[in-house]
Scaffold this motif. Structure first.
Motif, short mmCIF file in Angstrom:
data_model
loop_
_atom_site.label_atom_id
_atom_site.label_comp_id
_atom_site.label_asym_id
_atom_site.label_seq_id
_atom_site.Cartn_x
_atom_site.Cartn_y
_atom_site.Cartn_z
N LYS A 135 -36.70 23.13 -69.21
CA LYS A 135 -35.28 24.71 -69.49
C LYS A 135 -35.10 24.60 -67.90
N VAL A 136 -34.34 25.92 -67.79
CA VAL A 136 -33.87 25.81 -66.79
C VAL A 136 -33.22 27.49 -67.20
N VAL A 137 -34.05 27.91 -66.45
CA VAL A 137 -34.32 30.00 -66.28
C VAL A 137 -33.61 30.38 -65.43
N ASP A 138 -33.18 31.85 -65.08
CA ASP A 138 -32.56 32.31 -64.41
C ASP A 138 -33.49 32.80 -63.40
N LEU A 139 -32.68 33.01 -61.86
CA LEU A 139 -34.02 32.65 -60.81
C LEU A 139 -34.11 34.21 -60.76
N ALA A 140 -33.72 35.58 -61.50
CA ALA A 140 -33.77 36.71 -61.32
C ALA A 140 -34.55 36.99 -62.05
N GLN A 141 -33.69 36.59 -63.14
CA GLN A 141 -34.46 37.31 -64.59
C GLN A 141 -34.90 36.14 -65.45
N PRO A 142 -36.00 35.74 -65.43
CA PRO A 142 -36.91 34.30 -65.86
C PRO A 142 -36.58 34.55 -67.49
N ASP A 143 -37.45 36.40 -67.41
CA ASP A 143 -37.90 37.09 -69.37
C ASP A 143 -36.68 36.01 -70.11
N LEU A 144 -34.87 36.51 -69.83
CA LEU A 144 -33.80 35.79 -70.52
C LEU A 144 -34.50 34.95 -71.14
N PRO A 145 -33.28 34.01 -72.08
CA PRO A 145 -32.83 33.18 -72.69
C PRO A 145 -32.59 32.20 -71.42
N GLU A 146 -32.94 30.29 -71.79
CA GLU A 146 -32.43 29.81 -70.56
C GLU A 146 -31.32 29.82 -70.67
N ILE A 147 -30.25 29.26 -69.13
CA ILE A 147 -29.46 29.33 -68.98
C ILE A 147 -28.82 27.90 -70.46
N LEU A 148 -28.05 27.39 -70.39
CA LEU A 148 -26.93 26.99 -71.99
C LEU A 148 -26.11 26.02 -71.00
N PRO A 149 -26.56 24.54 -71.80
CA PRO A 149 -25.72 23.30 -71.13
C PRO A 149 -24.13 24.37 -71.34
N PRO A 150 -23.70 23.02 -70.10
CA PRO A 150 -21.56 23.05 -70.12
C PRO A 150 -21.33 22.68 -71.86
N SER A 151 -20.38 22.36 -71.83
CA SER A 151 -19.73 21.88 -73.04
C SER A 151 -19.15 21.20 -72.91
N GLN A 152 -19.27 19.66 -72.07
CA GLN A 152 -18.63 18.92 -71.51
C GLN A 152 -20.04 17.80 -70.90
N GLY A 153 -20.29 16.87 -70.98
CA GLY A 153 -20.81 15.91 -69.60
C GLY A 153 -20.30 16.33 -68.55
N ASP A 154 -19.30 16.00 -68.31
CA ASP A 154 -19.06 16.12 -66.94
C ASP A 154 -19.31 17.45 -65.82
N LEU A 155 -19.65 18.29 -66.83
CA LEU A 155 -19.41 19.34 -66.16
C LEU A 155 -20.85 19.66 -66.07
N ARG A 156 -22.05 21.04 -65.70
CA ARG A 156 -22.44 21.06 -64.84
C ARG A 156 -23.37 22.65 -65.15
N SER A 157 -24.12 22.55 -65.53
CA SER A 157 -24.49 24.83 -65.69
C SER A 157 -25.00 25.50 -64.58
N ALA A 158 -25.12 27.18 -65.04
CA ALA A 158 -25.89 27.41 -63.99
C ALA A 158 -26.98 26.78 -62.95
N ALA A 159 -26.87 27.75 -61.79
CA ALA A 159 -28.47 27.39 -61.36
C ALA A 159 -29.42 27.74 -62.17
N GLY A 160 -30.84 27.68 -61.99
CA GLY A 160 -31.59 27.93 -62.15
C GLY A 160 -32.76 27.27 -61.71
N GLU A 161 -34.06 28.19 -62.16
CA GLU A 161 -35.48 27.26 -61.79
C GLU A 161 -35.60 26.39 -62.58
N MET A 162 -36.07 24.98 -63.01
CA MET A 162 -36.63 23.83 -64.19
C MET A 162 -37.96 24.05 -64.33
#
Length: 541
Positions: free
Chosen positions: A357-384
């Motif tokens: 899962k990918v979590v917000d670097l500044a707020q790791p206690d929040l729910p993980e960063i969600l995936p994009p809706s399309q395969g050719d897009l990328r999520s926001a960056a975060g710590e794996m």
């Protein structure tokens, strides 16, 4: 929700690594060549290798080595390393591997921290191992110089010649520590990473189908130059090649002409590399002097590999290049790409039985960063973060570091910044601790390095942060190794032209603001840039 592996689950071995690799050696495989040692020219079959491992385990037990005792191994890539490493595990002991280039002071720290009872070293690597053992107070009887002249001290051959039978040991795969490599983890000083037999065995089982997909199979001949003391060389290269019943060609160190000569001589078709080797394969003129037509597949690891560099290697050598992701704390592999299926600049999807899962670097206690809706897009960056049976037991005698790295529910914080797409394919942006903060924006050194390596007049590059004394602002500082011309003369490059060239291709905050030229980029034995050494270099221009 965590991203679950799309690969079918595999059965996780619960016994010892020895049982997994050698317990059910098929008689048809006993005469297959397991290891070709380039240092000696010897060829060792699987049957001979198993017998040597058992004999070495018996010799250790006869010397008083007990299950759970820690044995330090300081040895380059040779047949001897494979026998000693697995002999230690066969005896039920724990092996702590020592870097080939480690100083006596470095080894002394590791011996003290690991509480090693026995030191196995070699004069091939100089006196550092012997000096460290003496400094710690380990008696001469508990120091083995594997390659010393016969008759002077206990040697590798003399131990095998004793003819002892291996001991009967009971190993609980989940709790019995097999290996204790040292890693700085996501930050800080080196720490002993406790890897159980189950951890190592799980990653072997996970990688058998993954590496088969990218061309490592029973009839492969595999280059083994990445150091066995490092987890990549240890469990991916050495152990997985043995699990596949393929043939390893070992080399004690990386030397480009020898590396190429071994490929040509032995018709090597599968090569494990790190990005610095990829740079040489893509750019060095000497490569054209060798016949590498047998080489079909290259697996890169240890550091990010850019699409541009991978493409250059593929086109020059007519090979398939894939890359993976791992860390010592995960035995090591968590992700691996598939040629023609996943983008080469990605690390692919997670291996079997593994979540991430990918979590917000500044707020790791929040729910993980969600995936994009399309395969050719990328999520926001975060710590794996990753979770699976290959994740370590913890750090030796360091509960605080363990708590900071492993969550209570088993997630391993990798310290790597990534993005991912709707298919769960992961793209490494950079190490969290290596990101440069310019005016509040995050600049990834790996992105700038990949861009600069795309220039034909640049041989190698590293980008680090530099804090300007006049305003306290951290800016990207590039160290560049110029390419040489056909006559071997180093090209003369203009730093202002290079900075302007980069500025045309990146966002304003990502611009390189300092350029310095150097003869070489300092790197570890596995190809990771030693950024700490570059950060403290005085400004020369």
């Amino acid at each position: 929700m965590p991203i679950k592996s799309s690969r079918p689950d595999v059965v996780i071995p619960e016994g010892s690594v020895y049982e997994l690799l050698f317990g059910n050696l098929d008689p048809a495989d006993e005469n297959r060549i397991a290891i070709i040692d380039s240092a000696t020219g010897s060829e060792t079959t699987y049957g001979q290798l198993k017998a040597m491992i058992n004999a070495f385990a018996g010799a250790l037990t006869a010397r008083g080595v007990q299950p759970h005792d820690v044995v330090a191994l300081h040895c380059p890539n040779t047949l001897i390393f494979a026998v000693v490493f697995h002999g230690i595990l066969r005896a039920g002991s724990t092996v702590t591997t020592v870097g080939s280039l480690a100083t006596a002071q470095d080894i002394e720290k590791q011996l003290r921290d690991s509480q090693a009872k026995l030191v196995i070293t070699t004069s091939m690597l100089g006196p550092a191992g012997l000096q460290a053992a003496e400094a710690v107070g380990i008696s001469e009887d508990n120091v083995i110089d594997l390659t010393a002249p016969a008759g002077e001290v206990t040697t590798f051959q003399s131990l095998l010649a004793e003819g002892h039978q291996p001991p009967e040991v009971q190993i609980n795969g989940a709790t019995h520590i097999a290996a204790l490599p040292y890693s700085s983890g996501t930050t800080g000083n080196p720490k002993g990473v406790m890897l159980s037999h189950r951890n190592l065995g799980a990653n072997i089982a996970q990688l058998i189908p993954a590496l088969d997909t990218v061309g490592l199979r029973r009839d492969s001949t595999v280059m083994a130059v990445l150091p066995f003391f490092h987890i990549y060389g240890m469990n991916v290269l050495l152990n997985n090649t043995l699990a596949a019943r393929a043939t390893l060609v070992t080399a004690p160190k990386f030397d480009l002409p020898q590396f190429l000569e071994l490929h040509q001589k032995h018709n090597i078709d599968f090569s494990f590399i790190a990005p610095p080797i990829a740079v040489a394969l893509a750019k060095h003129p000497i490569v054209d002097n060798y016949d590498l037509s047998a080489l079909k597949n290259i697996q890169s690891g240890a550091a990010p590999l850019s699409r541009e560099l991978a493409d250059a290697v593929e086109k020059r050598l007519n090979v398939h290049v894939v890359q993976g992701f791992g860390m010592t704390e995960a035995s090591p592999v968590t992700h691996n790409s598939i040629w023609g299926v996943t983008p080469i600049e990605s690390i692919g999807a997670s291996v079997a039985n593994t979540e991430c899962k990918v979590v917000d670097l500044a707020q790791p206690d929040l729910p993980e960063i969600l995936p994009p809706s399309q395969g050719d897009l990328r999520s926001a960056a975060g710590e794996m973060w990753v979770r699976g049976p290959q994740v370590m037991v913890g750090y030796l005698n360091n509960e605080e570091a363990t708590r900071n790295t492993l969550t209570e529910d088993g997630w391993l914080r990798t310290g790597d910044v990534v993005e991912y797409d709707a298919n769960g394919i992961v793209f490494v942006v950079d190490r969290a601790k290596e990101l440069i903060k310019y005016k509040g924006y995050q600049v990834a050194p790996a992105e700038l390095e990949a861009l600069l390596l795309g220039r034909e007049d640049i041989s190698d590059v590293a980008v680090v942060g530099f804090t300007r004394p006049e305003d306290g602002e951290e800016v990207p500082r590039a160290f560049i190794v110029p390419q040489s011309d056909s006559a071997g003369q180093t090209l003369v490059l203009d730093p202002e032209e290079i900075m302007a060239w980069v500025a045309e291709r990146v966002s304003g905050y990502k611009k390189v603001r300092m350029v310095e030229f150097t003869d070489a980029i300092p790197k570890s034995a596995t190809g990771k840039i030693l950024r700490k050494e570059l950060k403290v270099r005085p400004v020369t221009s």
